[in-house]
Scaffold this active site. Structure first.
Site, PDB file in Angstrom:
ATOM      1  N   ARG A 106       2.328  18.812 -50.297  1.00 57.27           N
ATOM      2  CA  ARG A 106       3.575  18.053 -50.124  1.00 57.27           C
ATOM      3  C   ARG A 106       3.330  16.561 -50.224  1.00 57.27           C
ATOM      4  O   ARG A 106       4.204  15.813 -50.677  1.00 57.27           O
ATOM      5  CB  ARG A 106       4.221  18.399 -48.776  1.00 57.27           C
ATOM      6  N   GLY A 149      -0.214   9.123 -24.701  1.00 54.43           N
ATOM      7  CA  GLY A 149       1.081   9.407 -25.307  1.00 54.43           C
ATOM      8  C   GLY A 149       1.242   8.855 -26.704  1.00 54.43           C
ATOM      9  O   GLY A 149       1.912   9.459 -27.546  1.00 54.43           O
ATOM     10  N   ARG A 189       3.811  14.188 -22.036  1.00 56.01           N
ATOM     11  CA  ARG A 189       3.916  13.310 -23.206  1.00 56.01           C
ATOM     12  C   ARG A 189       2.669  13.284 -24.083  1.00 56.01           C
ATOM     13  O   ARG A 189       2.726  12.828 -25.221  1.00 56.01           O
ATOM     14  CB  ARG A 189       4.251  11.878 -22.778  1.00 56.01           C
ATOM     15  N   ASP A 249      -3.149   1.478 -22.745  1.00 54.32           N
ATOM     16  CA  ASP A 249      -2.116   1.388 -21.721  1.00 54.32           C
ATOM     17  C   ASP A 249      -2.340   0.192 -20.798  1.00 54.32           C
ATOM     18  O   ASP A 249      -1.781   0.149 -19.700  1.00 54.32           O
ATOM     19  CB  ASP A 249      -2.061   2.683 -20.899  1.00 54.32           C
ATOM     20  N   CYS A 290      -1.322 -14.695 -29.449  1.00 51.23           N
ATOM     21  CA  CYS A 290      -0.227 -15.620 -29.731  1.00 51.23           C
ATOM     22  C   CYS A 290       1.047 -15.162 -29.026  1.00 51.23           C
ATOM     23  O   CYS A 290       1.830 -15.967 -28.512  1.00 51.23           O
ATOM     24  CB  CYS A 290       0.041 -15.704 -31.231  1.00 51.23           C
ATOM     25  N   CYS A 335       3.501   2.075 -17.361  1.00 53.87           N
ATOM     26  CA  CYS A 335       3.918   3.469 -17.222  1.00 53.87           C
ATOM     27  C   CYS A 335       3.696   3.969 -15.800  1.00 53.87           C
ATOM     28  O   CYS A 335       4.487   4.748 -15.270  1.00 53.87           O
ATOM     29  CB  CYS A 335       3.144   4.353 -18.210  1.00 53.87           C
TER      30      CYS A 335
END
Length: 257
Positions: free
Chosen positions: A12, A39, A71, A128, A172, A184
Site C-alpha cells: 500500500r 503515550g 494510553r 514527559d 528559544c 500528565c
C-alpha cells in the site's frame, strides 16, 4: 533492494508516488532514535516499525505501570514492571521482523545522548519532562540533527519540528529557566490525544526520512482536543539563545534530494 516479502508487506505504501520502491528502500536504510516509549512513543514506534524504517533505537528507563495502560498502546497487563525499552523491542519485533530494534534501557541525558544521536538520521522527542526535552534539543542542535517534539497534557497537544538554522529551537520557545507546572502526573491526559500527537510525529518522521520538507517545520502547532481546533504559531529564533544562537545547520536529508 526489496525482497518479495517486503513488496507484499509494504504494497500500500509502494503505490504512493511519494514513496514507491525508491522511497521504501530509503526508509529501509534510515535510522531513528525514539526517546520515550509512553503515550507518544508507543504509536510512533508502531507506525515507524510498520512502515519499514530500517533501524529504531528505543530509549526509555522506566518500567510498565498499571497507570500507563490506558494510553501506552505498546503494553498490556502482562508486561507490568518490565522494562519499557525491552518490552517494546519484543512487541515491535513481532509486529515487523524486518526492522532492526535496539533497546536502550536508561534515561538519556545531555551526557549520554550524543553517543546515540550520532548514530541516527532523526531524533523524535517523546519525553514527559522539560529537562529531557532540553537535553535532546541541545544535542541535536550541536550535531545538526533534525528532531521532532510533541507533548500532551489534559486536552491540549503541541507539535514542533526543527530541520534548519532559521527555525527556533526548543530553548528559544522555552528558555532553560522556564518552569512548566502542568504535567500528565499533575493534570492528567486523555489517551486518544497522545495517540493523535504520536501519530503526527510518525507522519512527520516518514516525511523527513523520505527527503520531503515538512510544512510545519519552524512553527508550533497546538491542538485542542475538546474543540477540535488547531493553532499554528510562527516561531522566530532568539539570536541570544544559549543553545542555537550561534549554530549552523545543514539538513543531510534535504541535501540528499
Amino acid at each position: 533492494m526489496l525482497s518479495d516479502v517486503e513488496y507484499l508487506r509494504y504494497g500500500r505504501q509502494l503505490m504512493l508516488s511519494e514513496i514507491g520502491e525508491a522511497g521504501q528502500a530509503r526508509l529501509k536504510e534510515a535510522s531513528v532514535l525514539i526517546v520515550g516509549l509512553g503515550g507518544l512513543g508507543s504509536p510512533l514506534a508502531l507506525y515507524l516499525a510498520g512502515a519499514g524504517v530500517g533501524t529504531l533505537w528505543l530509549a526509555d528507563g522506566d518500567t510498565v505501570d498499571t497507570s500507563n495502560l490506558p494510553r501506552q498502546i505498546l503494553f498490556d497487563g502482562e508486561g507490568l514492571r518490565r522494562s519499557k525499552a525491552e518490552l517494546a523491542r519484543e512487541r515491535l519485533a513481532a509486529h515487523n521482523p524486518h526492522v532492526e530494534l535496539i533497546a536502550i534501557n536508561q534515561r538519556l541525558d545531555e551526557q549520554s545522548l550524543p553517543a546515540f544521536v550520532v548514530e541516527v538520521d532523526l531524533v523524535v522527542d517523546c519525553c514527559d519532562n522539560l529537562a529531557s526535552r532540553h537535553a535532546i534539543n541541545a544535542v541535536c542542535v550541536a550535531q545538526h540533527k533534525p528532531w521532532i517534539s510533541a507533548a500532551a497534557v489534559g486536552w491540549q497537544g503541541q507539535l514542533m519540528v526543527r530541520t534548519a538554522p532559521e527555525h527556533a529551537c526548543y530553548a528559544c520557545l522555552y528558555p532553560l529557566d522556564t518552569e512548566i507546572k502542568e504535567s500528565c502526573q499533575s493534570s492528567g491526559v486523555t489517551g486518544p490525544l497522545v495517540g493523535v500527537m504520536g501519530a503526527l510525529q510518525a507522519l512527520e518522521a516518514l516525511r523527513l526520512l523520505l527527503g520531503k520538507p515538512s510544512p510545519v517545520a519552524g512553527t508550533l502547532r497546538r491542538f485542542d482536543a475538546l474543540t477540535h481546533e488547531w493553532q499554528t504559531l510562527g516561531l522566530s529564533p532568539d539570536p541570544a539563545c544559549s543553545v542555537c544562537g550561534a549554530s549552523t545547520f545543514a539538513n543531510p536529508m534535504e541535501d540528499a534530494q
